[in-house]
Design a protein around this motif. Structure first.
Motif, PDB file in Angstrom:
ATOM      1  N   UNK A 103      36.230 -20.570   5.788  1.00 60.29           N
ATOM      2  CA  UNK A 103      34.867 -21.503   6.034  1.00 60.29           C
ATOM      3  C   UNK A 103      34.477 -21.451   7.286  1.00 60.29           C
ATOM      4  N   UNK A 104      35.321 -21.719   8.107  1.00 60.29           N
ATOM      5  CA  UNK A 104      35.242 -22.162   9.397  1.00 60.29           C
ATOM      6  C   UNK A 104      34.714 -20.682  10.068  1.00 60.29           C
ATOM      7  N   UNK A 105      35.277 -19.452   9.701  1.00 61.90           N
ATOM      8  CA  UNK A 105      34.699 -18.344  10.278  1.00 61.90           C
ATOM      9  C   UNK A 105      33.313 -17.955   9.787  1.00 61.90           C
ATOM     10  N   UNK A 106      33.219 -18.271   8.578  1.00 57.48           N
ATOM     11  CA  UNK A 106      31.917 -18.072   7.996  1.00 57.48           C
ATOM     12  C   UNK A 106      30.667 -19.065   8.644  1.00 57.48           C
ATOM     13  N   UNK A 107      30.929 -20.143   9.017  1.00 58.21           N
ATOM     14  CA  UNK A 107      30.002 -21.026   9.661  1.00 58.21           C
ATOM     15  C   UNK A 107      29.787 -20.241  11.111  1.00 58.21           C
ATOM     16  N   UNK A 108      30.878 -20.107  11.921  1.00 58.08           N
ATOM     17  CA  UNK A 108      30.518 -19.426  13.089  1.00 58.08           C
ATOM     18  C   UNK A 108      29.989 -18.056  13.033  1.00 58.08           C
ATOM     19  N   UNK A 109      30.020 -17.504  11.930  1.00 58.65           N
ATOM     20  CA  UNK A 109      29.245 -16.006  11.601  1.00 58.65           C
ATOM     21  C   UNK A 109      27.912 -16.548  11.652  1.00 58.65           C
ATOM     22  N   UNK A 113      34.447 -14.540  20.156  1.00 62.51           N
ATOM     23  CA  UNK A 113      33.518 -15.153  19.747  1.00 62.51           C
ATOM     24  C   UNK A 113      33.748 -15.665  18.314  1.00 62.51           C
ATOM     25  N   UNK A 114      34.760 -15.327  17.744  1.00 59.05           N
ATOM     26  CA  UNK A 114      35.167 -15.566  16.510  1.00 59.05           C
ATOM     27  C   UNK A 114      34.333 -15.147  15.371  1.00 59.05           C
ATOM     28  N   UNK A 115      34.110 -15.897  14.131  1.00 64.31           N
ATOM     29  CA  UNK A 115      33.492 -15.306  12.930  1.00 64.31           C
ATOM     30  C   UNK A 115      34.169 -14.524  12.169  1.00 64.31           C
ATOM     31  N   UNK A 116      33.869 -14.031  10.859  1.00 65.00           N
ATOM     32  CA  UNK A 116      34.462 -13.270   9.918  1.00 65.00           C
ATOM     33  C   UNK A 116      34.984 -11.964  10.334  1.00 65.00           C
ATOM     34  N   UNK A 123      38.871 -11.035   2.675  1.00 67.80           N
ATOM     35  CA  UNK A 123      38.398 -12.228   3.044  1.00 67.80           C
ATOM     36  C   UNK A 123      37.474 -12.356   4.129  1.00 67.80           C
ATOM     37  N   UNK A 124      37.113 -11.589   4.960  1.00 65.94           N
ATOM     38  CA  UNK A 124      36.119 -11.505   5.857  1.00 65.94           C
ATOM     39  C   UNK A 124      35.119 -10.541   5.653  1.00 65.94           C
TER      40      UNK A 124
END
Length: 381
Positions: A16-22, A161-164, A182-183
């Motif tokens: 969820x955190x990676x999704x929001x970063x994306x 930068x993070x993200x999925x 998952x990504x």
């Protein structure tokens, strides 16, 4: 399938955190491209020479591999979200500018003349005639840009930068298919949702007379209201969470993108958080040169490095085999050349070895790496 679902649920906070970063990275990049690209596409319509120059320049960005641009931008802008957004913004421009140019230019001249004959100013003609007629073409460019951007954003993980993309690369390097999925699956879902929402937005902007089904406009406006409410709820929740979270000084720890480095990064992070009041932000990088660049630019505060990598890959040296001498050489060089400090060794030895079959080792009496030299011309490494 059940195992993957359980894995996904267990990792849902991280995903969820990676999704929001994306969403944040790709969303800001596309929004900036729209704010600049649409007006620019409108401005170049009247000048064929200017249009060729602008379209050639933005087209040039598409010819350079995205990974290369990410690498080139690090010395100028460092690592993290800002350079990622800038690179993605450059990649988003061509579809938006070209489709805006094509859409506006494709409006029938007789319609424009009729509007002028009715007493409309140039701005009114643009706002009430050209843009409504060209909106489907313009939105087509925005949709192409947004969907392509969501896919390209995965590469931004390589510059911290993070993200999925971080989940995808971690899964690939550890042969963890569940982590890759998952990504990848949320990335695909996000691309589909964005394309659908932009399609709804396009219908809401299209004049009723240009729609085959006039009820589509009312339906799309209603859907947009629902999407807006959902967005505001999520944004308000995250804003509240950020405001109510206690702020602590943060140490940024970097590590490279393979298992041993991830373990070392986690160990450093836990030691810092257990023994100090600092919080830790952990960032993953794709290579030795990139992570060193990040440390020099103060984008990270610390990262685990190997004396061998520093000696050969960074300093470009070879020949010395004594561990103590190698350590002294790189410590002095890092202080003198980079203004960086190297702490004392961690206390473990990470040496290289060749993997061979037992019968092969027995046949040629191979016990050390040096023993391989006598048959080096007859084997494949």
């Amino acid at each position: 399938m059940i195992k993957f679902i359980n894995f996904f649920i267990k990792r849902s906070p991280e995903i969820g955190e990676a999704f929001m970063q994306h969403i944040k990275i790709s969303g800001i990049a596309v929004l900036l491209a729209v704010l600049i690209g649409v007006p620019l596409g409108i401005c170049i319509v009247k000048s064929e020479r200017l249009s060729k120059i602008v379209l050639s320049v933005v087209g040039l960005f598409q010819t350079v591999p995205s990974l290369a641009i990410f690498g080139l931008i690090i010395p100028l802008m460092g690592i993290g979200i800002v350079p990622a957004i800038f690179v993605l913004f450059l990649y988003s421009l061509l579809p938006i500018i070209s489709n805006t140019y094509i859409g506006i230019r494709g409006v029938d001249e007789s319609i424009i003349q009729a509007a002028i004959g009715m007493g409309m100013t140039n701005f009114q003609v643009l706002l009430k005639v050209k843009l409504p007629i060209a909106i489907s073409v313009i939105m087509g460019g925005i949709k192409i840009s947004a969907v392509a951007n969501i896919g390209t954003t995965t590469i931004a993980a390589l510059i911290g930068a993070g993200g999925l993309g971080e989940l995808i690369f971690r899964g690939i390097s550890t042969s963890n298919n569940y982590l890759v999925l998952s990504g990848a699956i949320p990335t695909a879902i996000l691309a589909f949702l964005v394309s659908y929402i932009l399609g709804v937005f396009e219908k809401s902007l299209t004049p009723t007379g240009m729609l085959t089904n006039r009820s589509d406009k009312k339906k799309s406006i209603l859907q947009l209201k629902v999407f807006s409410i959902v967005f505001l709820v999520i944004f308000s929740f995250r804003s509240y969470k950020m405001l109510t979270t206690t702020k602590h000084p943060t140490i940024i720890v970097g590590h490279k993108n393979y298992p041993e480095q991830r373990i070392l990064g986690q160990m450093i992070s836990e030691l810092i958080e257990v023994n100090t009041k600092y919080k830790v932000n952990l960032i993953e990088f794709g290579s030795t040169n990139v992570i060193l660049e990040a440390l020099q630019n103060s984008d990270i505060d610390i990262y685990p490095e190997y004396t061998g990598s520093a000696y050969s890959a960074i300093l470009g040296l070879s020949g010395e085999t004594n561990p103590k001498k190698v350590f002294d050489i790189i410590k002095n060089a890092y202080t003198k050349d980079f203004g960086l400090d190297i702490t004392n060794p961690m206390g473990f030895q990470n040496t290289y070895a060749f993997a061979i079959k037992p019968e092969f080792a027995k046949k040629y009496n191979l016990k050390t790496i040096s023993d391989v030299k006598k048959i080096a011309g007859n084997i494949t490494l």
